[in-house]
Design a protein around this motif. Structure first.
Motif, PDB file in Angstrom:
ATOM      1  N   THR A  16      77.238  47.131 103.923  1.00 47.26           N
ATOM      2  CA  THR A  16      78.468  46.570 103.350  1.00 47.26           C
ATOM      3  C   THR A  16      79.193  45.701 104.363  1.00 47.26           C
ATOM      4  OG1 THR A  16      78.755  48.417 101.810  1.00 47.26           O
ATOM      5  CG2 THR A  16      80.717  47.146 102.371  1.00 47.26           C
ATOM      6  N   THR A  54      78.474  38.637  94.089  1.00 45.91           N
ATOM      7  CA  THR A  54      78.630  39.542  95.230  1.00 45.91           C
ATOM      8  C   THR A  54      79.945  39.271  95.953  1.00 45.91           C
ATOM      9  OG1 THR A  54      76.233  39.685  95.507  1.00 45.91           O
ATOM     10  CG2 THR A  54      77.600  40.324  97.393  1.00 45.91           C
ATOM     11  N   THR A  57      82.763  40.931  94.307  1.00 48.53           N
ATOM     12  CA  THR A  57      82.757  42.378  94.497  1.00 48.53           C
ATOM     13  C   THR A  57      83.662  42.770  95.661  1.00 48.53           C
ATOM     14  OG1 THR A  57      80.496  42.561  93.663  1.00 48.53           O
ATOM     15  CG2 THR A  57      81.310  44.386  95.017  1.00 48.53           C
ATOM     16  N   TYR A  58      83.642  41.935  96.695  1.00 51.51           N
ATOM     17  CA  TYR A  58      84.436  42.219  97.890  1.00 51.51           C
ATOM     18  C   TYR A  58      85.773  41.490  97.893  1.00 51.51           C
ATOM     19  CZ  TYR A  58      80.020  44.023  99.735  1.00 51.51           C
ATOM     20  OH  TYR A  58      78.857  44.735  99.919  1.00 51.51           O
TER      21      TYR A  58
END
Length: 220
Positions: A16, A54, A57-58
């Motif tokens: 991560t 992606t 997502t963060y």
């Protein structure tokens, strides 16, 4: 017999962190190349080598990603960790020991790129300037001011305005960022920030440079 339940393992913390670092480093590069307004999440995803989804997502928005860029760049150099004063160490020596390695580390990290982004984009994106001031510039000023006040209290520095001296000590960093990042593309013409900082410390304390110091290259 009870049927076994298969559980999908989530990404590791290391994975991560690595993905976040890839995204923020790519975003910083694209922001510098395209400008924050023109940069797109698709461009950043392509540079980072991840799917566009992606990123969300963060970082659910470009503003959140911008904050992530600032935090990641600052995390690369622990510039403001207080140093313990050594027995018999002067305030000037403590200042040199605190600042000179920091300047060298900044030049080798994304911290310098972040500063160039501030110079070119802060007017258009006040939140960027606010974040940098809150998370980087103000802590740096307080760190330096504390050492300068100590020098004044002990009679090592003759000044009634250590706050002004603290601001002056920020000037080699910003001058180097402007010169190296905006005024020339030729690495041979770049100035080294640490020797500039050392020269200024010597001038403020009215003391000769250590014999190990290297001369600062002249500006073009």
């Amino acid at each position: 017999m009870a049927e076994a339940v298969c559980r999908r393992r989530g990404p590791s913390l290391d994975k991560t962190a690595q993905t976040q670092r890839q995204i923020t480093e790519a975003a910083l590069a694209i922001f510098l190349e395209q400008g924050i307004t023109r940069a797109t999440m698709a461009q950043i995803a392509a540079r980072a080598g991840v799917a566009k989804g992606t990123i969300y997502t963060y970082y659910p928005s470009k503003e959140a990603l911008l904050r992530g860029v600032v935090l990641q760049a600052l995390a690369q150099s622990a510039a403001y960790q207080p140093l313990c004063r050594r027995p018999g160490e002067t305030a000037q020596a403590l200042l040199r020991r605190s600042l000179l390695p920091t300047m060298e580390a900044i030049e080798r990290s994304d911290r310098g790129s972040l500063a160039r982004l501030i110079l070119t984009e802060a007017k258009q994106h006040p939140e960027l300037a606010r974040l940098y001031k809150e998370l980087a510039f103000d802590p740096w000023q307080q760190h330096v001011l504390g050492i300068l006040q100590l020098a004044c209290e002990e009679g090592e520095l003759q000044s009634q305005a250590p706050e002004d001296y603290a601001r002056l000590l920020a000037s080699p960093f910003w001058m180097g960022m402007v010169h190296n990042g905006l005024l020339t593309d030729d690495p041979q013409q770049h100035v080294a920030i640490a020797p500039l900082m050392e020269q200024l410390i010597a001038l403020l304390f009215a003391s000769p440079l250590p014999s190990s110091s290297q001369p600062v290259r002249s500006l073009p």
